[in-house]
Design a protein around this motif. Structure first.
Motif, short mmCIF file in Angstrom:
data_model
loop_
_atom_site.label_atom_id
_atom_site.label_comp_id
_atom_site.label_asym_id
_atom_site.label_seq_id
_atom_site.Cartn_x
_atom_site.Cartn_y
_atom_site.Cartn_z
N TYR A 1 7.67 1.67 5.60
CA TYR A 1 6.66 1.72 4.49
C TYR A 1 6.07 0.75 3.88
CZ TYR A 1 4.34 3.62 0.37
OH TYR A 1 3.39 4.12 -0.59
N LEU A 2 6.90 -0.48 3.70
CA LEU A 2 6.36 -1.57 3.63
C LEU A 2 5.22 -2.43 4.72
CD1 LEU A 2 6.46 -3.85 1.29
CD2 LEU A 2 8.27 -4.98 2.60
N GLN B 1 3.54 -0.41 6.56
CA GLN B 1 2.25 0.27 6.42
C GLN B 1 1.45 0.04 5.33
OE1 GLN B 1 3.76 4.29 5.89
NE2 GLN B 1 3.84 4.74 8.16
N LYS B 2 1.97 -0.53 4.38
CA LYS B 2 1.21 -1.24 3.22
C LYS B 2 0.55 -2.47 3.71
CE LYS B 2 2.35 -2.32 -1.61
NZ LYS B 2 2.23 -1.52 -2.76
N LEU C 1 6.67 -3.13 -3.39
CA LEU C 1 7.13 -1.77 -3.28
C LEU C 1 8.50 -1.55 -4.14
CD1 LEU C 1 6.93 0.75 -1.70
CD2 LEU C 1 8.66 -0.54 0.11
N ARG D 1 -2.35 -1.40 5.52
CA ARG D 1 -3.44 -0.66 4.75
C ARG D 1 -4.31 -2.03 4.09
NH1 ARG D 1 0.35 3.20 3.41
NH2 ARG D 1 0.75 2.00 1.41
N PHE D 2 -3.35 -2.90 3.59
CA PHE D 2 -3.92 -4.26 3.05
C PHE D 2 -5.12 -4.92 4.13
CE2 PHE D 2 -3.96 -8.76 1.62
CZ PHE D 2 -5.05 -8.55 0.73
N TYR E 1 8.84 -6.31 -0.72
CA TYR E 1 7.81 -6.95 -1.07
C TYR E 1 7.00 -7.66 0.32
CZ TYR E 1 10.36 -10.93 -1.74
OH TYR E 1 11.17 -12.23 -1.68
N THR F 1 -8.04 -2.89 4.34
CA THR F 1 -9.03 -3.15 3.22
C THR F 1 -9.86 -4.43 3.46
OG1 THR F 1 -7.64 -2.06 1.78
CG2 THR F 1 -9.22 -3.51 0.84
N HIS G 1 2.57 -8.26 -2.56
CA HIS G 1 2.32 -7.04 -2.60
C HIS G 1 3.81 -6.44 -2.91
CE1 HIS G 1 -1.92 -6.83 -1.16
NE2 HIS G 1 -1.58 -8.26 -0.99
N GLU H 1 -3.78 -10.71 -4.76
CA GLU H 1 -3.68 -10.08 -3.63
C GLU H 1 -2.86 -11.16 -2.52
OE1 GLU H 1 -7.68 -7.62 -2.62
OE2 GLU H 1 -8.15 -9.84 -2.62
#
Length: 190
Positions: A101-102, A104-105, A35, A108-109, A44, A112, A33, A30
């Motif tokens: 987009y990265l 947003q990723k 892309l 989201r992480f 990333y 989480t 991350h 983790e």
């Protein structure tokens, strides 16, 4: 990763992190991350969990992430609060859609982590390029004027996700609240 990082960072006078220094951290779950687009790495980010003392040392330039051993890092678990250092967030700066987009990723992480009960005291980053500084500001981070970074052009930034209410932290806070309510129900025997 190195080639992408080198290509992007060299535009602002920086450099990528050599693979042999990056590799031990990529093996930690983790932290990194990625892309991909059509099987090719296009972006990333690395989010490194640290204790507060090591975070301050990193921001002041007393230690680099590559000088740490993977066992010096904290874990993304609910046992104790952590600070997170955004070590790199790399994508072609000319492709704004990939950068969005990265990010947003990343959002989201962080969400989480909140749903898992991870208490993030702060998210910090350093930036030297105008793009990096602007990105930190857009993410809602404040410049840490109390921190003296080792390089004249480098700036330290911080966000406290449990206190800051913005588009990046809203889902984290909801996830953390949901986790805490679930724990309360379990403790009451529901």
């Amino acid at each position: 990763m190195y080639e992408l990082g080198e290509r992007v960072m060299s535009r602002s006078g920086g450099f990528g992190i050599p693979p042999e220094k990056l590799d031990p951290f990529l093996r930690i779950p983790e932290v990194a991350h990625f892309l991909y687009r059509q099987g090719k790495l296009v972006g990333y980010f690395t989010l490194v969990p640290l204790n507060h003392e090591i975070m301050l040392k990193r921001l002041r330039g007393e230690v680099r992430i590559t000088q740490l051993k993977p066992e010096d890092l904290e874990e993304f678990d609910p046992e104790h609060p952590i600070d997170c250092f955004v070590w790199e967030l790399i994508t072609n700066p000319d492709d704004k859609h990939l950068a969005a987009y990265l990010i947003q990723k990343l959002q989201r992480f962080i969400h989480t982590l909140g749903k898992r009960g991870v208490r993030i005291e702060s998210i910090c980053a350093t930036a030297t390029s105008p793009e990096g500084i602007n990105l930190c500001r857009r993410l809602g981070m404040r410049r840490m004027t109390e921190i003296q970074t080792p390089y004249k052009q480098e700036r330290a930034f911080e966000m406290r996700p449990m206190e800051t209410k913005n588009w990046l932290t809203r889902n984290y806070q909801q996830g953390l609240k949901s986790y805490q309510l679930k724990l309360e129900r379990l403790n009451r025997g529901y």
